[in-house]
Design a protein around this motif. Structure first.
Motif, PDB file in Angstrom:
ATOM      1  N   ILE A  12       0.843  -1.206   0.000  1.00 27.55           N
ATOM      2  CA  ILE A  12       0.000   0.000   0.000  1.00 27.55           C
ATOM      3  C   ILE A  12       0.877   1.254   0.000  1.00 27.55           C
ATOM      4  CG2 ILE A  12      -1.610   1.351   1.409  1.00 27.55           C
ATOM      5  CD1 ILE A  12      -2.906  -1.357   2.196  1.00 27.55           C
ATOM      6  N   LYS A  13       1.923   1.260   0.803  1.00 28.85           N
ATOM      7  CA  LYS A  13       2.832   2.411   0.846  1.00 28.85           C
ATOM      8  C   LYS A  13       3.519   2.626  -0.506  1.00 28.85           C
ATOM      9  CE  LYS A  13       3.979   2.350   5.763  1.00 28.85           C
ATOM     10  NZ  LYS A  13       5.048   2.111   6.757  1.00 28.85           N
ATOM     11  N   CYS A  14       4.050   1.554  -1.067  1.00 25.06           N
ATOM     12  CA  CYS A  14       4.757   1.666  -2.355  1.00 25.06           C
ATOM     13  C   CYS A  14       3.818   2.082  -3.481  1.00 25.06           C
ATOM     14  CB  CYS A  14       5.448   0.352  -2.696  1.00 25.06           C
ATOM     15  SG  CYS A  14       6.855  -0.020  -1.631  1.00 25.06           S
ATOM     16  N   ALA A  15       2.643   1.470  -3.529  1.00 27.03           N
ATOM     17  CA  ALA A  15       1.669   1.816  -4.566  1.00 27.03           C
ATOM     18  C   ALA A  15       1.189   3.255  -4.387  1.00 27.03           C
ATOM     19  CB  ALA A  15       0.488   0.851  -4.525  1.00 27.03           C
ATOM     20  N   GLY A  16       1.020   3.676  -3.149  1.00 27.22           N
ATOM     21  CA  GLY A  16       0.598   5.050  -2.883  1.00 27.22           C
ATOM     22  C   GLY A  16       1.638   6.071  -3.309  1.00 27.22           C
ATOM     23  N   ILE A  17       2.892   5.790  -2.998  1.00 23.77           N
ATOM     24  CA  ILE A  17       3.973   6.692  -3.409  1.00 23.77           C
ATOM     25  C   ILE A  17       4.036   6.769  -4.927  1.00 23.77           C
ATOM     26  CG2 ILE A  17       6.499   6.938  -3.497  1.00 23.77           C
ATOM     27  CD1 ILE A  17       6.480   5.790  -0.582  1.00 23.77           C
ATOM     28  N   ARG A  18       3.934   5.630  -5.579  1.00 24.50           N
ATOM     29  CA  ARG A  18       3.978   5.600  -7.044  1.00 24.50           C
ATOM     30  C   ARG A  18       2.796   6.377  -7.630  1.00 24.50           C
ATOM     31  NH1 ARG A  18       5.613   0.794 -11.038  1.00 24.50           N
ATOM     32  NH2 ARG A  18       7.501   0.959  -9.813  1.00 24.50           N
ATOM     33  N   ALA A  19       1.611   6.210  -7.047  1.00 28.37           N
ATOM     34  CA  ALA A  19       0.422   6.917  -7.534  1.00 28.37           C
ATOM     35  C   ALA A  19       0.558   8.426  -7.333  1.00 28.37           C
ATOM     36  CB  ALA A  19      -0.826   6.393  -6.832  1.00 28.37           C
ATOM     37  N   LEU A  20       1.107   8.848  -6.199  1.00 30.27           N
ATOM     38  CA  LEU A  20       1.306  10.284  -5.958  1.00 30.27           C
ATOM     39  C   LEU A  20       2.308  10.888  -6.939  1.00 30.27           C
ATOM     40  CD1 LEU A  20       1.332  10.498  -2.064  1.00 30.27           C
ATOM     41  CD2 LEU A  20      -0.348  11.477  -3.630  1.00 30.27           C
ATOM     42  N   LYS A  21       3.360  10.137  -7.237  1.00 28.23           N
ATOM     43  CA  LYS A  21       4.333  10.616  -8.221  1.00 28.23           C
ATOM     44  C   LYS A  21       3.672  10.742  -9.592  1.00 28.23           C
ATOM     45  CE  LYS A  21       8.550   8.822  -6.066  1.00 28.23           C
ATOM     46  NZ  LYS A  21       9.666   7.873  -6.223  1.00 28.23           N
ATOM     47  N   THR A  22       2.872   9.759  -9.956  1.00 27.88           N
ATOM     48  CA  THR A  22       2.169   9.793 -11.236  1.00 27.88           C
ATOM     49  C   THR A  22       1.207  10.966 -11.285  1.00 27.88           C
ATOM     50  OG1 THR A  22       2.349   7.395 -11.458  1.00 27.88           O
ATOM     51  CG2 THR A  22       0.670   8.481 -12.792  1.00 27.88           C
ATOM     52  N   LEU A  23       0.483  11.194 -10.188  1.00 24.75           N
ATOM     53  CA  LEU A  23      -0.450  12.315 -10.106  1.00 24.75           C
ATOM     54  C   LEU A  23       0.294  13.631 -10.323  1.00 24.75           C
ATOM     55  CD1 LEU A  23      -3.400  12.786  -7.834  1.00 24.75           C
ATOM     56  CD2 LEU A  23      -1.655  14.536  -7.745  1.00 24.75           C
ATOM     57  N   SER A  56      -2.432   4.123 -12.060  1.00 26.11           N
ATOM     58  CA  SER A  56      -1.191   3.685 -11.431  1.00 26.11           C
ATOM     59  C   SER A  56      -1.469   2.630 -10.367  1.00 26.11           C
ATOM     60  CB  SER A  56      -0.468   4.881 -10.816  1.00 26.11           C
ATOM     61  OG  SER A  56       0.665   4.457 -10.101  1.00 26.11           O
ATOM     62  N   ILE A  57      -2.483   2.851  -9.549  1.00 25.20           N
ATOM     63  CA  ILE A  57      -2.854   1.870  -8.522  1.00 25.20           C
ATOM     64  C   ILE A  57      -3.269   0.555  -9.179  1.00 25.20           C
ATOM     65  CG2 ILE A  57      -4.569   1.312  -6.739  1.00 25.20           C
ATOM     66  CD1 ILE A  57      -2.574   3.273  -5.701  1.00 25.20           C
ATOM     67  N   LEU A  58      -4.076   0.634 -10.214  1.00 23.61           N
ATOM     68  CA  LEU A  58      -4.522  -0.589 -10.897  1.00 23.61           C
ATOM     69  C   LEU A  58      -3.342  -1.323 -11.536  1.00 23.61           C
ATOM     70  CD1 LEU A  58      -7.836   0.698 -12.523  1.00 23.61           C
ATOM     71  CD2 LEU A  58      -7.592  -0.798 -10.533  1.00 23.61           C
ATOM     72  N   THR A  59      -2.396  -0.587 -12.101  1.00 23.86           N
ATOM     73  CA  THR A  59      -1.208  -1.198 -12.678  1.00 23.86           C
ATOM     74  C   THR A  59      -0.357  -1.854 -11.597  1.00 23.86           C
ATOM     75  OG1 THR A  59      -1.200   0.440 -14.449  1.00 23.86           O
ATOM     76  CG2 THR A  59       0.849  -0.755 -14.071  1.00 23.86           C
ATOM     77  N   SER A  60      -0.334  -1.249 -10.420  1.00 25.05           N
ATOM     78  CA  SER A  60       0.458  -1.790  -9.314  1.00 25.05           C
ATOM     79  C   SER A  60      -0.059  -3.140  -8.838  1.00 25.05           C
ATOM     80  CB  SER A  60       0.464  -0.806  -8.144  1.00 25.05           C
ATOM     81  OG  SER A  60       1.144   0.377  -8.497  1.00 25.05           O
ATOM     82  N   ILE A  61      -1.307  -3.422  -9.103  1.00 26.63           N
ATOM     83  CA  ILE A  61      -1.865  -4.729  -8.722  1.00 26.63           C
ATOM     84  C   ILE A  61      -1.109  -5.853  -9.425  1.00 26.63           C
ATOM     85  CG2 ILE A  61      -3.924  -6.212  -8.890  1.00 26.63           C
ATOM     86  CD1 ILE A  61      -5.570  -3.646  -8.383  1.00 26.63           C
ATOM     87  N   ALA A  62      -0.646  -5.573 -10.635  1.00 25.63           N
ATOM     88  CA  ALA A  62       0.109  -6.581 -11.394  1.00 25.63           C
ATOM     89  C   ALA A  62       1.468  -6.864 -10.754  1.00 25.63           C
ATOM     90  CB  ALA A  62       0.289  -6.124 -12.844  1.00 25.63           C
ATOM     91  N   GLY A  63       1.949  -5.941  -9.957  1.00 29.25           N
ATOM     92  CA  GLY A  63       3.221  -6.135  -9.277  1.00 29.25           C
ATOM     93  C   GLY A  63       4.019  -4.857  -9.188  1.00 29.25           C
ATOM     94  N   LEU A  64       4.737  -4.758  -8.109  1.00 25.74           N
ATOM     95  CA  LEU A  64       5.608  -3.610  -7.894  1.00 25.74           C
ATOM     96  C   LEU A  64       7.038  -4.101  -7.705  1.00 25.74           C
ATOM     97  CD1 LEU A  64       3.538  -1.537  -5.316  1.00 25.74           C
ATOM     98  CD2 LEU A  64       4.136  -0.833  -7.601  1.00 25.74           C
ATOM     99  N   PRO A  65       7.981  -3.566  -8.452  1.00 24.10           N
ATOM    100  CA  PRO A  65       9.371  -3.988  -8.257  1.00 24.10           C
ATOM    101  C   PRO A  65       9.888  -3.624  -6.860  1.00 24.10           C
ATOM    102  CG  PRO A  65       9.206  -2.314  -9.990  1.00 24.10           C
ATOM    103  CD  PRO A  65       7.839  -2.613  -9.515  1.00 24.10           C
ATOM    104  N   GLU A  66       9.282  -2.620  -6.240  1.00 16.75           N
ATOM    105  CA  GLU A  66       9.705  -2.196  -4.899  1.00 16.75           C
ATOM    106  C   GLU A  66       9.363  -3.217  -3.839  1.00 16.75           C
ATOM    107  OE1 GLU A  66       7.818  -0.460  -6.974  1.00 16.75           O
ATOM    108  OE2 GLU A  66       8.494   1.610  -7.119  1.00 16.75           O
ATOM    109  N   VAL A  67       8.402  -4.083  -4.120  1.00 13.78           N
ATOM    110  CA  VAL A  67       7.954  -5.090  -3.149  1.00 13.78           C
ATOM    111  C   VAL A  67       8.331  -6.453  -3.698  1.00 13.78           C
ATOM    112  CG1 VAL A  67       5.977  -6.040  -1.921  1.00 13.78           C
ATOM    113  CG2 VAL A  67       6.008  -3.624  -2.506  1.00 13.78           C
ATOM    114  N   SER A  68       9.228  -7.127  -3.014  1.00 17.02           N
ATOM    115  CA  SER A  68       9.672  -8.441  -3.486  1.00 17.02           C
ATOM    116  C   SER A  68       8.597  -9.492  -3.220  1.00 17.02           C
ATOM    117  CB  SER A  68      10.971  -8.854  -2.802  1.00 17.02           C
ATOM    118  OG  SER A  68      10.737  -9.099  -1.434  1.00 17.02           O
TER     119      SER A  68
END
Length: 70
Positions: A12-23, A56-68
């Motif tokens: 959630i933290k990683c996806a949120g940071i990524r979404a805020l950057k995208t925004l 961005s959040i929906l794309t993060s569901i497929a996987g985040l490189p930040e989260v192993s």
């Protein structure tokens, strides 16, 4: 069970940071392109930026490189 909770919070933290950057990037791009043509339409900036963050959040569901996966 604790490990699942920790991974979920991390995701959630990683996806949120990524979404805020995208925004922010979308807002900058939208403001930059509309400022050249006419005055900034803040409704367009906001809606485009929020849509980009949602995608961005929906794309993060497929996987985040930040989260192993381990």
């Amino acid at each position: 069970m604790e490990q699942i909770k920790t991974k979920t919070v991390t995701w959630i933290k990683c996806a949120g940071i990524r979404a805020l950057k995208t925004l922010a990037q979308t807002a900058i791009a939208t403001i930059g392109t509309t400022a050249v043509l006419e005055k900034v339409d803040w409704k367009v900036v906001l809606s485009a930026s929020l849509l980009a963050a949602l995608l961005s959040i929906l794309t993060s569901i497929a996987g985040l490189p930040e989260v192993s996966d381990e």
